[in-house]
Motif scaffolding. Structure first.
Motif, PDB file in Angstrom:
ATOM      1  N   TYR A  62      -0.469  -1.692   1.008  1.00 26.67           N
ATOM      2  CA  TYR A  62      -0.745  -1.182  -0.337  1.00 26.67           C
ATOM      3  C   TYR A  62      -1.099   0.294  -0.213  1.00 26.67           C
ATOM      4  N   SER A  63      -0.504   1.125  -1.069  1.00 24.87           N
ATOM      5  CA  SER A  63      -0.770   2.565  -1.012  1.00 24.87           C
ATOM      6  C   SER A  63      -1.180   3.116  -2.374  1.00 24.87           C
ATOM      7  N   GLY A  64      -1.747   2.267  -3.218  1.00 25.31           N
ATOM      8  CA  GLY A  64      -2.169   2.695  -4.548  1.00 25.31           C
ATOM      9  C   GLY A  64      -3.552   3.316  -4.563  1.00 25.31           C
ATOM     10  N   ASP A  65      -4.168   3.339  -5.742  1.00 28.65           N
ATOM     11  CA  ASP A  65      -5.446   4.032  -5.933  1.00 28.65           C
ATOM     12  C   ASP A  65      -6.659   3.164  -5.619  1.00 28.65           C
ATOM     13  N   MET A  66      -6.508   1.842  -5.517  1.00 25.50           N
ATOM     14  CA  MET A  66      -7.657   0.966  -5.295  1.00 25.50           C
ATOM     15  C   MET A  66      -8.149   1.051  -3.857  1.00 25.50           C
ATOM     16  N   THR A  67      -9.447   0.852  -3.689  1.00 24.49           N
ATOM     17  CA  THR A  67     -10.012   0.708  -2.348  1.00 24.49           C
ATOM     18  C   THR A  67      -9.734  -0.707  -1.865  1.00 24.49           C
ATOM     19  N   ALA A  68     -10.006  -0.973  -0.583  1.00 27.24           N
ATOM     20  CA  ALA A  68      -9.795  -2.315  -0.036  1.00 27.24           C
ATOM     21  C   ALA A  68     -10.661  -3.344  -0.766  1.00 27.24           C
ATOM     22  N   ASP A  69     -11.920  -2.986  -1.061  1.00 25.31           N
ATOM     23  CA  ASP A  69     -12.815  -3.912  -1.762  1.00 25.31           C
ATOM     24  C   ASP A  69     -12.322  -4.175  -3.183  1.00 25.31           C
ATOM     25  N   GLU A  70     -11.859  -3.122  -3.850  1.00 27.25           N
ATOM     26  CA  GLU A  70     -11.358  -3.294  -5.230  1.00 27.25           C
ATOM     27  C   GLU A  70     -10.110  -4.181  -5.235  1.00 27.25           C
ATOM     28  N   PHE A  71      -9.266  -4.016  -4.220  1.00 23.44           N
ATOM     29  CA  PHE A  71      -8.036  -4.815  -4.162  1.00 23.44           C
ATOM     30  C   PHE A  71      -8.357  -6.293  -3.946  1.00 23.44           C
ATOM     31  N   THR A  72      -9.238  -6.598  -2.981  1.00 27.51           N
ATOM     32  CA  THR A  72      -9.562  -8.007  -2.703  1.00 27.51           C
ATOM     33  C   THR A  72     -10.361  -8.640  -3.839  1.00 27.51           C
ATOM     34  N   GLU A  73     -11.117  -7.829  -4.563  1.00 29.72           N
ATOM     35  CA  GLU A  73     -11.837  -8.371  -5.730  1.00 29.72           C
ATOM     36  C   GLU A  73     -10.837  -8.734  -6.831  1.00 29.72           C
ATOM     37  N   LYS A  74      -9.815  -7.913  -6.988  1.00 24.36           N
ATOM     38  CA  LYS A  74      -8.794  -8.173  -8.011  1.00 24.36           C
ATOM     39  C   LYS A  74      -7.860  -9.300  -7.586  1.00 24.36           C
ATOM     40  N   TYR A  75      -7.570  -9.343  -6.269  1.00 27.04           N
ATOM     41  CA  TYR A  75      -6.648 -10.366  -5.746  1.00 27.04           C
ATOM     42  C   TYR A  75      -7.326 -11.077  -4.581  1.00 27.04           C
ATOM     43  N   PRO A  76      -8.180 -12.085  -4.876  1.00 28.92           N
ATOM     44  CA  PRO A  76      -8.998 -12.730  -3.837  1.00 28.92           C
ATOM     45  C   PRO A  76      -8.207 -13.536  -2.814  1.00 28.92           C
ATOM     46  N   ASP A  77      -6.906 -13.758  -3.044  1.00 32.35           N
ATOM     47  CA  ASP A  77      -6.102 -14.484  -2.061  1.00 32.35           C
ATOM     48  C   ASP A  77      -5.765 -13.618  -0.845  1.00 32.35           C
ATOM     49  N   PHE A  78      -6.123 -12.326  -0.884  1.00 31.48           N
ATOM     50  CA  PHE A  78      -5.826 -11.416   0.218  1.00 31.48           C
ATOM     51  C   PHE A  78      -7.117 -11.002   0.930  1.00 31.48           C
ATOM     52  N   THR A  79      -7.003 -10.763   2.229  1.00 30.87           N
ATOM     53  CA  THR A  79      -8.118 -10.297   3.051  1.00 30.87           C
ATOM     54  C   THR A  79      -7.737  -8.971   3.691  1.00 30.87           C
ATOM     55  N   ALA A  80      -8.642  -8.000   3.623  1.00 28.98           N
ATOM     56  CA  ALA A  80      -8.376  -6.686   4.209  1.00 28.98           C
ATOM     57  C   ALA A  80      -8.361  -6.772   5.723  1.00 28.98           C
ATOM     58  N   GLU A  81      -7.381  -6.126   6.347  1.00 29.67           N
ATOM     59  CA  GLU A  81      -7.252  -6.074   7.801  1.00 29.67           C
ATOM     60  C   GLU A  81      -7.112  -4.607   8.222  1.00 29.67           C
ATOM     61  N   LYS A  82      -7.171  -4.360   9.524  1.00 31.66           N
ATOM     62  CA  LYS A  82      -6.984  -3.007  10.032  1.00 31.66           C
ATOM     63  C   LYS A  82      -5.531  -2.594   9.853  1.00 31.66           C
ATOM     64  N   SER A  83      -5.320  -1.416   9.284  1.00 29.17           N
ATOM     65  CA  SER A  83      -3.961  -0.918   9.052  1.00 29.17           C
ATOM     66  C   SER A  83      -3.550   0.026  10.168  1.00 29.17           C
ATOM     67  N   ASP A  84      -2.291  -0.110  10.611  1.00 28.13           N
ATOM     68  CA  ASP A  84      -1.779   0.801  11.634  1.00 28.13           C
ATOM     69  C   ASP A  84      -0.883   1.885  11.038  1.00 28.13           C
ATOM     70  N   VAL A  85      -0.876   1.972   9.713  1.00 30.83           N
ATOM     71  CA  VAL A  85      -0.079   2.983   9.022  1.00 30.83           C
ATOM     72  C   VAL A  85      -1.014   3.881   8.223  1.00 30.83           C
ATOM     73  N   GLU A  86      -0.975   5.173   8.508  1.00 28.55           N
ATOM     74  CA  GLU A  86      -1.857   6.119   7.843  1.00 28.55           C
ATOM     75  C   GLU A  86      -1.550   6.192   6.337  1.00 28.55           C
ATOM     76  N   GLY A  87      -2.597   6.149   5.531  1.00 26.45           N
ATOM     77  CA  GLY A  87      -2.432   6.262   4.084  1.00 26.45           C
ATOM     78  C   GLY A  87      -2.127   4.953   3.387  1.00 26.45           C
ATOM     79  N   LYS A  88      -2.078   3.847   4.146  1.00 24.20           N
ATOM     80  CA  LYS A  88      -1.787   2.544   3.547  1.00 24.20           C
ATOM     81  C   LYS A  88      -2.822   1.520   3.981  1.00 24.20           C
ATOM     82  N   LEU A  89      -3.226   0.680   3.036  1.00 20.74           N
ATOM     83  CA  LEU A  89      -4.118  -0.434   3.341  1.00 20.74           C
ATOM     84  C   LEU A  89      -3.280  -1.656   3.689  1.00 20.74           C
ATOM     85  N   TYR A  90      -3.818  -2.499   4.588  1.00 23.22           N
ATOM     86  CA  TYR A  90      -3.082  -3.698   4.998  1.00 23.22           C
ATOM     87  C   TYR A  90      -3.917  -4.930   4.677  1.00 23.22           C
ATOM     88  N   PHE A  91      -3.262  -5.949   4.118  1.00 27.29           N
ATOM     89  CA  PHE A  91      -3.947  -7.180   3.731  1.00 27.29           C
ATOM     90  C   PHE A  91      -3.156  -8.387   4.217  1.00 27.29           C
TER      91      PHE A  91
END
Length: 560
Positions: A180-209
């Motif tokens: 995900y490369s949008g405006d939400m933080t990892a916490d905001e994303f998982t709060e909005k979509y609880p079926d996903f869990t934040a993980e360490k991303s290996d791509v700069e500028g993108k969050l991985y779930f």
């Protein structure tokens, strides 16, 4: 818009000194009978084919896929149905079909000049019946720019995408995660979509779930994300098993252009036949409708809608009244003397042709390319078709290709077909550079596109440049007497002799030979003077000398 782009074409043509002309293989065509096709791209739209395969679905990528004849494009399309099943859809054929005004030809050379003026590579065209087709492009940028120029040509009356699709049911995709490369933080994303869990991303500028919920809810989750306008990049793993006995979908997608109002049959003119086309399509849609061969097209429906209220008999009446001078529709002047241009018709009926051809003690295999009669030479034999249900017991004519050695390639025409299939000798190996040039007819058929500089030491760097075609030709092929050697031959030189301690780099000259089904291959130039290429099936190399090689490498080395 048309005037602006046509001025670009005209300016490029004047700069390059190019006259409007037909592309290769369309200058002195022989007329052949049109074969009856067992399929029609017109019978189904792209969207209808995807829905027939997937049912109610969403695109796993988040938006509708765009297919183009770009050879680098990954044509695995992934859809997710309402039962959370992932469908793997393969696009095995993509072409852009271009229809011209009756008696007109595409200003191919002018378009090519405009494309190359932008330092892009002209896509590969062929003639198929009365239409042009774009069958391959080196880049998406080059394809898109070329298409915009074509859309602006006044003589172009319609453009359609042709697709050949099937569902790969032998393989499956396992869920990995999403970027995900949008405006939400990892916490905001998982709060909005609880079926996903934040993980360490290996791509700069993108969050991985990662997805950690019941797979049965995957469709609802992904559809909710897409409905909210949040863009995700799906990551998964796919098995690689052979897919056999699949149902093939031939379908189309119109590219709507600024056409001539009233031109319902898209011949570039407005006359009584357009009024007839409208009435027939409305009265008998099965025979003359948008899915029928010879019926109205999507572009024709747009052109025929003279009042903006959809296609009705009122539009047919308006055309008739305008032809009598009593209506409001402008009627473009029709040429009094239209000379229809005829070309070889290439019929792409699915033939059960042999992959391997054993002929004259040589083993050829089907390259996937087809050619017109102008590329065909004399018949050199007959081949008995074996072990194929459709052609079993039949024969095929084996023909030489014009100005091409049959030691390298032949054409095959199956009984009852209009197709000339190109077969390449799997074990062909030239003895000299001159033989390679002559046997392939490289001076006519070789396309040289880009040069890629690959530096490995002291640092890794890769840069791509537009090729100086004449310079590269003279450097690599200027000495016809150079001996060539196969990959397994003993030679006094070898790639392994390169000193890689201090500086190590190489050039890749990117080329194509579409007439032989080779849409991309490379000539690799090494620092010790060795040139290696997979142009020849088993690979071949020759020695141009260290001095020439280093001079060529230096010409395309990145300048600090």
């Amino acid at each position: 818009m048309k005037k602006k782009i046509m001025s670009i074409i005209a300016a490029a043509a004047m700069i390059c000194g190019v006259n409007t002309a037909l592309p290769v293989n369309a200058e002195s065509p022989a007329i052949v009978e049109t074969a009856t096709k067992s399929f029609s791209y017109k019978g189904m739209t792209f969207d209808e084919a995807i829905k027939d395969i997937s049912g109610n679905y969403i695109w796993l990528s988040g938006s509708k896929e765009k297919l183009t004849p770009d050879w680098k494009y990954n044509r695995n399309l992934l859809t997710l149905d309402e039962n959370s099943k992932i469908h793997i859809i393969e696009a095995t054929y993509v072409a852009t079909a271009i229809k011209m005004e009756a008696g007109k030809v595409l200003p191919y050379d002018d378009i090519k000049a405009a494309v190359e003026a932008e330092r892009l590579i002209m896509p590969i065209f062929r003639k198929n019946g009365s239409e042009y087709e774009i069958i391959s492009a080196e880049s998406r940028e080059a394809y898109d720019y070329t298409l915009e120029l074509i859309k602006a040509c006044p003589e172009v009356t319609a453009i359609n995408m042709h697709y050949k699709l099937y569902e790969d049911t032998a393989n499956y995709v396992s869920m990995g995660g999403v970027y995900y490369s949008g405006d939400m933080t990892a916490d905001e994303f998982t709060e909005k979509y609880p079926d996903f869990t934040a993980e360490k991303s290996d791509v700069e500028g993108k969050l991985y779930f990662s997805y950690n919920s019941n797979g049965n809810n995957f469709y609802e989750t992904m559809k909710n994300i897409q409905d909210n306008g949040d863009k995700l990049e799906f990551i998964g793993a796919m098995t690689e098993l052979a897919s056999l006995n699949h149902e093939v979908y031939y379908c189309n997608e119109p590219v709507i252009i600024d056409g001539t109002m009233g031109d319902a049959n898209i011949d570039g003119y407005v006359d009584l036949s357009d009024s007839v086309m409208i009435m027939q399509s409305l009265a008998n849609p099965d025979k003359y409708g948008i899915t029928a061969d010879g019926g109205i097209t999507a572009q024709g429906k747009v052109n025929g809608d003279t009042d903006g209220n959809g296609l009705t008999n009122n539009d047919a009446r308006e055309i008739q009244m305008s032809l009598l001078g009593l209506g409001s529709l402008p009627i473009p002047q029709k040429d009094d003397d239209i000379t229809l241009v005829n070309y070889d018709y290439v019929d792409f009926t699915e033939e059960d042709n042999n992959f391997i051809l054993n002929f004259n003690d040589k083993e050829y295999y089907n390259s996937g390319a087809t050619v017109g009669l102008d590329a065909i030479g004399n018949e050199i034999g007959e081949y008995e078709v074996l072990d194929r249900e459709k052609n079993s017991g039949g024969t095929a004519d084996v023909l030489a290709m014009a100005d091409v050695s049959s030691e390298f390639a032949v054409a095959v025409k199956y009984n009852g077909s209009n197709n000339y299939h190109v077969y390449r000798n799997m074990w062909y190996q030239p003895k000299t550079v001159g033989q390679l040039i002559d046997d392939y007819n490289l001076e006519k058929y070789l396309n040289i596109y880009n040069v890629v500089y690959n530096g490995y030491r002291p640092e890794h760097i890769s840069e791509k440049y537009l090729a100086d075609k004449e310079y590269i030709w003279n450097t690599l092929f200027g000495n016809r007497d150079l001996e060539t050697s196969g990959a397994n031959d003993d030679a006094f030189y070898s790639i392994s002799q390169i000193d890689r301690k201090d500086r190590y780099c190489e050039l890749e000259v990117i080329c194509s030979l579409p007439v032989f089904g080779r849409n991309s291959f490379a000539l690799k130039v090494h620092m010790n003077g060795v040139v290696w290429t997979n142009m020849v099936e088993c690979g071949t190399h020759f020695y141009i000398g260290e001095e020439k090689a280093l001079e060529l490498i230096e010409k395309y080395s990145p300048k600090s």
